[in-house]
Design a protein around this motif. Structure first.
Motif, PDB file in Angstrom:
ATOM      1  N   UNK A 135       0.832  -1.197   0.000  1.00 36.38           N
ATOM      2  CA  UNK A 135       0.000   0.000   0.000  1.00 36.38           C
ATOM      3  C   UNK A 135       0.871   1.253   0.000  1.00 36.38           C
ATOM      4  N   UNK A 136       1.924   1.247   0.822  1.00 38.15           N
ATOM      5  CA  UNK A 136       2.835   2.402   0.863  1.00 38.15           C
ATOM      6  C   UNK A 136       3.540   2.598  -0.474  1.00 38.15           C
ATOM      7  N   UNK A 137       3.889   1.509  -1.151  1.00 36.05           N
ATOM      8  CA  UNK A 137       4.480   1.618  -2.484  1.00 36.05           C
ATOM      9  C   UNK A 137       3.469   2.205  -3.470  1.00 36.05           C
ATOM     10  N   UNK A 138       2.226   1.730  -3.390  1.00 35.45           N
ATOM     11  CA  UNK A 138       1.189   2.213  -4.294  1.00 35.45           C
ATOM     12  C   UNK A 138       0.954   3.708  -4.125  1.00 35.45           C
ATOM     13  N   UNK A 139       0.956   4.187  -2.903  1.00 34.05           N
ATOM     14  CA  UNK A 139       0.773   5.608  -2.636  1.00 34.05           C
ATOM     15  C   UNK A 139       1.905   6.444  -3.215  1.00 34.05           C
ATOM     16  N   UNK A 140       3.045   5.812  -3.463  1.00 35.45           N
ATOM     17  CA  UNK A 140       4.209   6.490  -4.039  1.00 35.45           C
ATOM     18  C   UNK A 140       4.358   6.227  -5.532  1.00 35.45           C
ATOM     19  N   UNK A 141       3.341   5.650  -6.134  1.00 38.11           N
ATOM     20  CA  UNK A 141       3.343   5.462  -7.568  1.00 38.11           C
ATOM     21  C   UNK A 141       3.886   4.140  -8.051  1.00 38.11           C
ATOM     22  N   UNK A 142       4.321   3.271  -7.134  1.00 32.51           N
ATOM     23  CA  UNK A 142       4.802   1.940  -7.515  1.00 32.51           C
ATOM     24  C   UNK A 142       3.622   0.984  -7.342  1.00 32.51           C
ATOM     25  N   UNK A 143       2.806   0.874  -8.369  1.00 35.31           N
ATOM     26  CA  UNK A 143       1.526   0.188  -8.205  1.00 35.31           C
ATOM     27  C   UNK A 143       1.242  -0.848  -9.283  1.00 35.31           C
ATOM     28  N   UNK A 144       2.271  -1.300  -9.987  1.00 39.34           N
ATOM     29  CA  UNK A 144       2.068  -2.378 -10.961  1.00 39.34           C
ATOM     30  C   UNK A 144       2.210  -3.700 -10.211  1.00 39.34           C
ATOM     31  N   UNK A 145       1.143  -4.107  -9.545  1.00 40.50           N
ATOM     32  CA  UNK A 145       1.196  -5.223  -8.609  1.00 40.50           C
ATOM     33  C   UNK A 145       0.599  -6.486  -9.216  1.00 40.50           C
ATOM     34  N   UNK A 146       1.160  -7.612  -8.817  1.00 38.10           N
ATOM     35  CA  UNK A 146       0.595  -8.902  -9.200  1.00 38.10           C
ATOM     36  C   UNK A 146      -0.741  -9.091  -8.479  1.00 38.10           C
ATOM     37  N   UNK A 147      -1.589 -10.003  -8.961  1.00 40.35           N
ATOM     38  CA  UNK A 147      -2.834 -10.288  -8.241  1.00 40.35           C
ATOM     39  C   UNK A 147      -2.574 -10.721  -6.796  1.00 40.35           C
ATOM     40  N   UNK A 148      -1.503 -11.478  -6.596  1.00 40.61           N
ATOM     41  CA  UNK A 148      -1.168 -11.944  -5.244  1.00 40.61           C
ATOM     42  C   UNK A 148      -0.852 -10.763  -4.334  1.00 40.61           C
ATOM     43  N   UNK A 149      -0.059  -9.808  -4.845  1.00 43.30           N
ATOM     44  CA  UNK A 149       0.274  -8.627  -4.055  1.00 43.30           C
ATOM     45  C   UNK A 149      -0.945  -7.739  -3.849  1.00 43.30           C
ATOM     46  N   UNK A 150      -1.780  -7.621  -4.886  1.00 47.14           N
ATOM     47  CA  UNK A 150      -2.990  -6.803  -4.766  1.00 47.14           C
ATOM     48  C   UNK A 150      -3.910  -7.337  -3.673  1.00 47.14           C
TER      49      UNK A 150
END
Length: 215
Positions: A135-150
């Motif tokens: 979540x902290x990565x996503x808030x910083x724009x690193x949000x290309x996540x695998x389904x498992x990470x999502x």
């Protein structure tokens, strides 16, 4: 043909234990997550300016997180230690490394889980911490996540208000509380109160402060 469990098409990946780490495609950064207690103990030591060697009790006494860190170190990956208490600091450290590299950087979030004779057991605390870091990565724009990470991220987002209850009521927390370690369990439930990240070096683990480019 890409391996179906390698999550290689995604920047942020998620798996369990050394076996899961082996299933994933090689990553630039591996974040080892063992909230109760390896990762939290490492982060607390780093916050107090204590370097932890491989022969220290916090390492030698860990049947879960330490083996994952050792396996990750066999690759060229930067190995960071993450937990709830430093989730945002880990995300900042990832951004620093990505800027240093000057290219998109892949990240494997590895939840250590609890090892028993049958293999790796699911651990609530490690799933939630992986989600907090994601979540902290996503808030910083690193949000290309695998389904498992999502999935881990959404679990954290939905349950972040119940971290203390979940960690103290879960199996690992109950086992530690029965050993009169409730204080350590409760402390591990705090989100983002530490701004340091332990990084694995040749001689053990040392603190990598958030925003520090020296890795």
């Amino acid at each position: 043909m890409p391996q179906p469990f390698a999550q290689s098409r995604y920047q942020v990946r998620f798996e369990w234990g050394t076996e899961g780490l082996d299933r994933l495609a090689p990553a630039d950064i591996v974040v080892v997550i063992d909230v109760l207690m390896f990762s939290t103990a490492m982060t607390d030591a780093a916050a107090r300016g204590i370097a932890v060697g491989f022969d220290d009790d916090a390492v030698t006494g860990s049947a879960n997180g330490a083996p994952v860190a050792a396996r990750a170190a066999e690759s060229d990956a930067l190995v960071l230690i993450g937990c709830l208490r430093n989730a945002s600091a880990v995300a900042e450290a990832v951004l620093v490394e990505q800027r240093r590299r000057g290219e998109r950087t892949s990240i494997s979030l590895i939840a250590a889980g609890e090892r028993d004779p049958a293999g790796v057991r699911f651990a609530i605390e490690d799933l939630l911490a992986a989600g907090a870091i994601g979540d902290a990565l996503s808030l910083r724009g690193v949000d290309h996540t695998s389904p498992e990470a999502a999935l881990a991220i959404e679990a954290f987002r939905g349950l972040r208000g119940a971290l203390r209850h979940l960690l103290t009521a879960g199996g690992t927390g109950q086992r530690l509380i029965a050993k009169n370690e409730r204080g350590r369990v409760v402390s591990a439930t705090t989100l983002d109160d530490l701004d340091v990240v332990p990084v694995r070096m040749d001689d053990g683990f040392r603190a990598l402060g958030a925003g520090t480019a020296d890795v």
